[in-house]
Design a protein around this motif. Structure first.
Motif, PDB file in Angstrom:
ATOM      1  N   SER A   2      10.398  -1.104   5.805  1.00  0.00           N
ATOM      2  CA  SER A   2       9.570  -0.691   4.913  1.00  0.00           C
ATOM      3  C   SER A   2      10.340  -0.876   3.538  1.00  0.00           C
ATOM      4  O   SER A   2      11.331  -0.442   3.508  1.00  0.00           O
ATOM      5  N   ARG A   3       9.469  -1.281   2.641  1.00  0.00           N
ATOM      6  CA  ARG A   3      10.220  -1.288   1.262  1.00  0.00           C
ATOM      7  C   ARG A   3       9.264  -0.497   0.274  1.00  0.00           C
ATOM      8  O   ARG A   3       8.258  -0.373   0.502  1.00  0.00           O
ATOM      9  N   THR A   4       9.853   0.048  -0.879  1.00  0.00           N
ATOM     10  CA  THR A   4       9.292   0.553  -1.722  1.00  0.00           C
ATOM     11  C   THR A   4       9.109  -0.394  -3.182  1.00  0.00           C
ATOM     12  O   THR A   4      10.123  -0.612  -3.392  1.00  0.00           O
ATOM     13  N   LEU A   5       7.871  -0.040  -3.709  1.00  0.00           N
ATOM     14  CA  LEU A   5       8.002  -0.709  -4.979  1.00  0.00           C
ATOM     15  C   LEU A   5       7.190   0.119  -5.919  1.00  0.00           C
ATOM     16  O   LEU A   5       6.311   0.808  -5.780  1.00  0.00           O
ATOM     17  N   THR A   6       7.639   0.120  -7.234  1.00  0.00           N
ATOM     18  CA  THR A   6       7.287   1.081  -8.300  1.00  0.00           C
ATOM     19  C   THR A   6       6.664   0.180  -9.152  1.00  0.00           C
ATOM     20  O   THR A   6       7.336  -0.675  -9.642  1.00  0.00           O
ATOM     21  N   ILE A   7       5.226   0.595  -9.495  1.00  0.00           N
ATOM     22  CA  ILE A   7       4.482  -0.263 -10.438  1.00  0.00           C
ATOM     23  C   ILE A   7       3.968   0.708 -11.502  1.00  0.00           C
ATOM     24  O   ILE A   7       3.693   1.807 -11.243  1.00  0.00           O
ATOM     25  N   ARG A   8       3.627   0.115 -12.704  1.00  0.00           N
ATOM     26  CA  ARG A   8       2.985   0.910 -13.575  1.00  0.00           C
ATOM     27  C   ARG A   8       1.501   0.395 -13.561  1.00  0.00           C
ATOM     28  O   ARG A   8       1.272  -0.822 -13.559  1.00  0.00           O
ATOM     29  N   LEU A   9       0.719   1.397 -13.509  1.00  0.00           N
ATOM     30  CA  LEU A   9      -0.619   1.413 -13.718  1.00  0.00           C
ATOM     31  C   LEU A   9      -1.294   1.663 -14.944  1.00  0.00           C
ATOM     32  O   LEU A   9      -1.061   2.384 -15.525  1.00  0.00           O
ATOM     33  N   THR A  10      -2.447   0.844 -15.399  1.00  0.00           N
ATOM     34  CA  THR A  10      -3.126   1.241 -16.512  1.00  0.00           C
ATOM     35  C   THR A  10      -3.835   2.695 -16.217  1.00  0.00           C
ATOM     36  O   THR A  10      -4.157   2.774 -14.945  1.00  0.00           O
ATOM     37  N   GLU A  11      -4.441   3.227 -17.040  1.00  0.00           N
ATOM     38  CA  GLU A  11      -5.176   4.452 -16.816  1.00  0.00           C
ATOM     39  C   GLU A  11      -6.514   4.161 -15.846  1.00  0.00           C
ATOM     40  O   GLU A  11      -6.682   4.955 -15.187  1.00  0.00           O
ATOM     41  N   ASP A  12      -6.947   3.199 -16.288  1.00  0.00           N
ATOM     42  CA  ASP A  12      -8.345   2.812 -15.578  1.00  0.00           C
ATOM     43  C   ASP A  12      -8.006   2.392 -14.289  1.00  0.00           C
ATOM     44  O   ASP A  12      -8.851   3.008 -13.519  1.00  0.00           O
ATOM     45  N   ILE A  13      -7.187   1.609 -13.864  1.00  0.00           N
ATOM     46  CA  ILE A  13      -6.602   1.193 -12.526  1.00  0.00           C
ATOM     47  C   ILE A  13      -6.293   2.545 -11.657  1.00  0.00           C
ATOM     48  O   ILE A  13      -6.678   2.732 -10.533  1.00  0.00           O
ATOM     49  N   ALA A  14      -5.381   3.505 -12.326  1.00  0.00           N
ATOM     50  CA  ALA A  14      -5.061   4.579 -11.562  1.00  0.00           C
ATOM     51  C   ALA A  14      -6.174   5.617 -11.350  1.00  0.00           C
ATOM     52  O   ALA A  14      -6.214   6.231 -10.358  1.00  0.00           O
ATOM     53  N   GLU A  15      -7.225   5.660 -12.212  1.00  0.00           N
ATOM     54  CA  GLU A  15      -8.223   6.489 -12.125  1.00  0.00           C
ATOM     55  C   GLU A  15      -9.136   5.901 -10.898  1.00  0.00           C
ATOM     56  O   GLU A  15      -9.413   6.830  -9.975  1.00  0.00           O
ATOM     57  N   TRP A  16      -9.253   4.644 -10.774  1.00  0.00           N
ATOM     58  CA  TRP A  16      -9.986   4.027 -10.080  1.00  0.00           C
ATOM     59  C   TRP A  16      -9.493   4.135  -8.588  1.00  0.00           C
ATOM     60  O   TRP A  16      -9.910   4.583  -7.417  1.00  0.00           O
ATOM     61  N   LEU A  17      -8.229   4.075  -8.428  1.00  0.00           N
ATOM     62  CA  LEU A  17      -7.235   4.403  -7.147  1.00  0.00           C
ATOM     63  C   LEU A  17      -7.424   5.652  -6.689  1.00  0.00           C
ATOM     64  O   LEU A  17      -7.678   5.771  -5.515  1.00  0.00           O
ATOM     65  N   LYS A  18      -7.196   6.734  -7.601  1.00  0.00           N
ATOM     66  CA  LYS A  18      -7.299   8.077  -7.383  1.00  0.00           C
ATOM     67  C   LYS A  18      -8.713   8.252  -6.768  1.00  0.00           C
ATOM     68  O   LYS A  18      -8.804   9.182  -5.922  1.00  0.00           O
ATOM     69  N   GLN A  19      -9.811   7.977  -7.291  1.00  0.00           N
ATOM     70  CA  GLN A  19     -11.248   8.200  -6.851  1.00  0.00           C
ATOM     71  C   GLN A  19     -11.468   7.413  -5.460  1.00  0.00           C
ATOM     72  O   GLN A  19     -12.051   8.005  -4.889  1.00  0.00           O
ATOM     73  N   ALA A  20     -10.970   6.321  -5.424  1.00  0.00           N
ATOM     74  CA  ALA A  20     -10.983   5.588  -4.229  1.00  0.00           C
ATOM     75  C   ALA A  20     -10.539   6.152  -3.106  1.00  0.00           C
ATOM     76  O   ALA A  20     -10.925   6.342  -1.918  1.00  0.00           O
ATOM     77  N   ALA A  21      -9.239   6.679  -3.167  1.00  0.00           N
ATOM     78  CA  ALA A  21      -8.328   7.660  -2.336  1.00  0.00           C
ATOM     79  C   ALA A  21      -9.299   8.688  -2.064  1.00  0.00           C
ATOM     80  O   ALA A  21      -9.267   9.149  -0.691  1.00  0.00           O
ATOM     81  N   ARG A  22      -9.713   9.470  -2.972  1.00  0.00           N
ATOM     82  CA  ARG A  22     -10.390  10.825  -2.685  1.00  0.00           C
ATOM     83  C   ARG A  22     -11.650  10.428  -1.847  1.00  0.00           C
ATOM     84  O   ARG A  22     -12.056  10.944  -0.918  1.00  0.00           O
ATOM     85  N   ARG A  23     -12.671   9.608  -2.123  1.00  0.00           N
ATOM     86  CA  ARG A  23     -13.555   8.918  -1.672  1.00  0.00           C
ATOM     87  C   ARG A  23     -13.497   8.657  -0.379  1.00  0.00           C
ATOM     88  O   ARG A  23     -14.275   9.073   0.537  1.00  0.00           O
ATOM     89  N   THR A  24     -12.626   7.955  -0.001  1.00  0.00           N
ATOM     90  CA  THR A  24     -12.689   7.248   1.358  1.00  0.00           C
ATOM     91  C   THR A  24     -11.643   8.186   2.573  1.00  0.00           C
ATOM     92  O   THR A  24     -11.804   7.816   3.679  1.00  0.00           O
ATOM     93  N   GLY A  25     -10.730   8.933   1.865  1.00  0.00           N
ATOM     94  CA  GLY A  25     -10.058   9.664   2.473  1.00  0.00           C
ATOM     95  C   GLY A  25      -8.564   8.870   3.010  1.00  0.00           C
ATOM     96  O   GLY A  25      -7.631   9.267   3.797  1.00  0.00           O
ATOM     97  N   ILE A  26      -8.614   7.774   2.364  1.00  0.00           N
ATOM     98  CA  ILE A  26      -7.362   6.953   2.713  1.00  0.00           C
ATOM     99  C   ILE A  26      -6.484   7.133   1.522  1.00  0.00           C
ATOM    100  O   ILE A  26      -6.588   7.391   0.347  1.00  0.00           O
ATOM    101  N   PRO A  27      -5.033   7.202   1.955  1.00  0.00           N
ATOM    102  CA  PRO A  27      -4.121   7.226   0.845  1.00  0.00           C
ATOM    103  C   PRO A  27      -4.106   6.294   0.042  1.00  0.00           C
ATOM    104  O   PRO A  27      -4.167   5.098   0.409  1.00  0.00           O
ATOM    105  N   ALA A  28      -3.694   6.361  -1.234  1.00  0.00           N
ATOM    106  CA  ALA A  28      -3.654   5.458  -2.328  1.00  0.00           C
ATOM    107  C   ALA A  28      -2.472   4.293  -2.014  1.00  0.00           C
ATOM    108  O   ALA A  28      -2.908   3.013  -2.248  1.00  0.00           O
ATOM    109  N   GLY A  29      -1.432   4.388  -1.297  1.00  0.00           N
ATOM    110  CA  GLY A  29      -0.648   3.661  -0.817  1.00  0.00           C
ATOM    111  C   GLY A  29      -1.151   2.641   0.115  1.00  0.00           C
ATOM    112  O   GLY A  29      -0.879   1.390   0.070  1.00  0.00           O
TER     113      GLY A  29
END
Length: 72
Positions: A2-29
């Motif tokens: 396994s490898r770890t990657l750190t990326i910077r997300l725009t607020e828009d993408i971060a919010e979409w990812l957060k909502q998608a994770a919450r809606r689906t119950g799947i972790p953001a990673g």
């Protein structure tokens, strides 16, 4: 492995990812990994993108035999 990657997300993408994770119950990673795997698979298909046209052309099998197209 396994490898770890750190990326910077725009607020828009971060919010979409957060909502998608919450809606689906799947972790953001996992959502990010699945999207990267999909992009990888699609990039393999781009190498053979001409194959999507195989068998889609109608007409004579050999145009060189048609009048006006032959080399004489």
């Amino acid at each position: 492995m396994s490898r770890t990657l750190t990326i910077r997300l725009t607020e828009d993408i971060a919010e979409w990812l957060k909502q998608a994770a919450r809606r689906t119950g799947i972790p953001a990673g996992r959502i990010v990994r699945e999207q990267l795997e999909r992009a990888k698979a699609e990039s393999r298909n781009e190498d053979k993108s001409f194959m999507r046209l195989a068998g889609s052309v109608d007409g004579p099998a050999d145009l060189s035999r048609r009048k006006g197209f032959s080399r004489r």
